[in-house]
Design a protein around this motif. Structure first.
Motif, PDB file in Angstrom:
ATOM      1  N   TYR A   1     -73.033  -1.837 -15.518  1.00 34.44           N
ATOM      2  CA  TYR A   1     -73.323  -0.645 -15.827  1.00 34.44           C
ATOM      3  C   TYR A   1     -74.762  -0.510 -15.546  1.00 34.44           C
ATOM      4  N   CYS A   2     -75.242   0.106 -14.246  1.00 35.21           N
ATOM      5  CA  CYS A   2     -76.402   0.461 -14.043  1.00 35.21           C
ATOM      6  C   CYS A   2     -77.424   1.188 -14.919  1.00 35.21           C
TER       7      CYS A   2
ATOM      8  N   LYS B   1     -82.494   0.781  -8.566  1.00 37.07           N
ATOM      9  CA  LYS B   1     -81.362   0.923  -7.448  1.00 37.07           C
ATOM     10  C   LYS B   1     -81.101  -0.604  -6.890  1.00 37.07           C
TER      11      LYS B   1
ATOM     12  N   TYR C   1     -71.749  -2.289  -1.583  1.00 31.17           N
ATOM     13  CA  TYR C   1     -72.018  -1.092  -2.598  1.00 31.17           C
ATOM     14  C   TYR C   1     -73.334  -0.833  -2.869  1.00 31.17           C
TER      15      TYR C   1
ATOM     16  N   ILE D   1     -76.057   0.665  -5.384  1.00 30.92           N
ATOM     17  CA  ILE D   1     -75.585   1.250  -7.076  1.00 30.92           C
ATOM     18  C   ILE D   1     -77.203   1.740  -7.383  1.00 30.92           C
ATOM     19  N   THR D   2     -76.876   2.967  -8.074  1.00 39.92           N
ATOM     20  CA  THR D   2     -78.033   3.490  -8.940  1.00 39.92           C
ATOM     21  C   THR D   2     -77.655   3.861 -10.318  1.00 39.92           C
TER      22      THR D   2
ATOM     23  N   ASP E   1     -73.963   4.238 -12.209  1.00 40.64           N
ATOM     24  CA  ASP E   1     -72.863   3.599 -11.525  1.00 40.64           C
ATOM     25  C   ASP E   1     -72.411   2.402 -12.320  1.00 40.64           C
TER      26      ASP E   1
ATOM     27  N   LYS F   1     -66.529  -0.041  -6.679  1.00 39.59           N
ATOM     28  CA  LYS F   1     -67.712   0.942  -7.325  1.00 39.59           C
ATOM     29  C   LYS F   1     -67.109   2.182  -8.103  1.00 39.59           C
TER      30      LYS F   1
ATOM     31  N   PRO G   1     -68.668   5.703  -8.919  1.00 39.76           N
ATOM     32  CA  PRO G   1     -70.049   6.448  -8.968  1.00 39.76           C
ATOM     33  C   PRO G   1     -70.366   7.206 -10.359  1.00 39.76           C
ATOM     34  N   SER G   2     -71.507   7.325 -10.388  1.00 39.87           N
ATOM     35  CA  SER G   2     -72.213   8.078 -11.776  1.00 39.87           C
ATOM     36  C   SER G   2     -71.519   9.424 -11.950  1.00 39.87           C
TER      37      SER G   2
ATOM     38  N   ALA H   1     -67.281   7.031 -15.277  1.00 38.43           N
ATOM     39  CA  ALA H   1     -68.360   6.181 -15.531  1.00 38.43           C
ATOM     40  C   ALA H   1     -69.312   6.619 -16.632  1.00 38.43           C
TER      41      ALA H   1
END
Length: 296
Positions: free
Chosen positions: A46-47, A51, A61, A63-64, A67, A120, A122-123, A128
């Motif tokens: 979990y980001c 980045k 992928y 990620i930021t 994500d 992935k 996405p957020s 997510a």
């Protein structure tokens, strides 16, 4: 402690506790990715900020913040932060058996057809955010250690697994039971390799451990993990050598022998091919680093 025991001791495997069923690790990705690797646990990243990028065998992928990345325990991967924007994350590790004992269907998001699976989440998707919030609550419970925090954390793990099952239902529903059987069979072979990689093992040895013919075992590796037996074994041996180079004072000759390499020439060739530098330059660079090597 002998050399083989030393190898086992520094494997840096993530050890979920019996009390909670998980290991939760805050970790900022380095700016230079290490050699692709794998764990004996399932993994969710979990980001939290920054980045970065995750690399798998044939895809990557970006990620930021917010994500998620889903990783099983047989697929090689690595990751890095983008320079100037460090990627901080929470890594959740747990054994397949922990969720399997509740409902083996919860393993579906981690046992997948690679050609159809997207690692992935996405957020911007609600799932997510829900899973990220649950992981942050896990972290709070681990820090506070209030009464019954263990069962509560396990219940959150089951919630997370259920949310993933719902999210990945379409991607994992096609012929899943057949693929699960392949995965379960290969897992036996991978466990054998993990225990015997320092020996001169062959595909025949691994096939016997799985009660398969060598021909069937040869095809099973790429079917499930996307790479062959020899590639998998070489990566494991080089990964073990990397850790010994940095975390012990053993000579290169001792290390190559105890990691299963049959000659110095094969060790230097495979190490340089995968790590892109010599064993001695790698040892010097990582040993002098303020941040010791860690595989996530």
């Amino acid at each position: 402690m002998n050399i083989i025991q030393t190898v086992d001791a520094i494997q840096n495997k993530h050890k979920p506790s019996l009390e909670t069923g998980i290991d939760l690790v805050p970790w900022t990705l380095p700016t230079i990715p290490e050699i692709p690797h794998w764990h004996d646990t399932l993994e969710i990243c979990y980001c939290v900020s920054g980045k970065g990028v995750f690399y798998f065998i044939d895809r990557q992928y970006d990620i930021t913040t917010g994500d998620l990345i889903i990783v099983n325990n047989v697929e090689r991967h690595t990751s890095k932060s983008y320079r100037g924007d460090p990627c901080s994350n929470l890594f959740l590790f747990f054994h397949a058996s922990t969720i399997e004992q509740l409902d083996y269907n919860l393993l579906r998001p981690f046992i997948y057809n690679r050609s159809r699976f997207t690692h992935k989440i996405p957020s911007h998707l609600p799932v997510a955010r829900q899973i990220g919030e649950l992981m942050l609550r896990m972290q709070e419970e681990l820090l506070a250690k209030r009464p019954a925090h263990g069962p509560l954390i396990k219940s959150m793990l089951f919630q997370i697994s259920s949310l993933l099952l719902r999210h990945y239902h379409v991607e994992t529903s096609d012929m899943w039971h057949r693929f699960y059987n392949k995965y379960a069979t290969l897992r036996t072979g991978l466990s054998y390799i993990q225990s015997h990689y320092h020996e001169p093992i062959s595909l025949d040895h691994v096939a016997k451990a799985m009660s398969l013919s060598p021909s069937r075992a040869r095809h099973l590796f790429p079917e499930v993990i996307g790479e062959g037996f020899k590639t998998y074994l070489t990566h494991l041996r080089v990964q073990a050598a990397q850790r010994l180079l940095v975390q012990t004072d053993l000579s290169v000759e001792d290390i190559l022998g105890q990691c299963g390499f049959q000659s110095a020439s094969s060790f230097y060739r495979d190490f340089q091919k995968l790590v892109k530098e010599t064993p001695l330059s790698y040892k010097k660079r990582l040993s002098s680093s303020e941040h010791p090597q860690r595989f996530t």
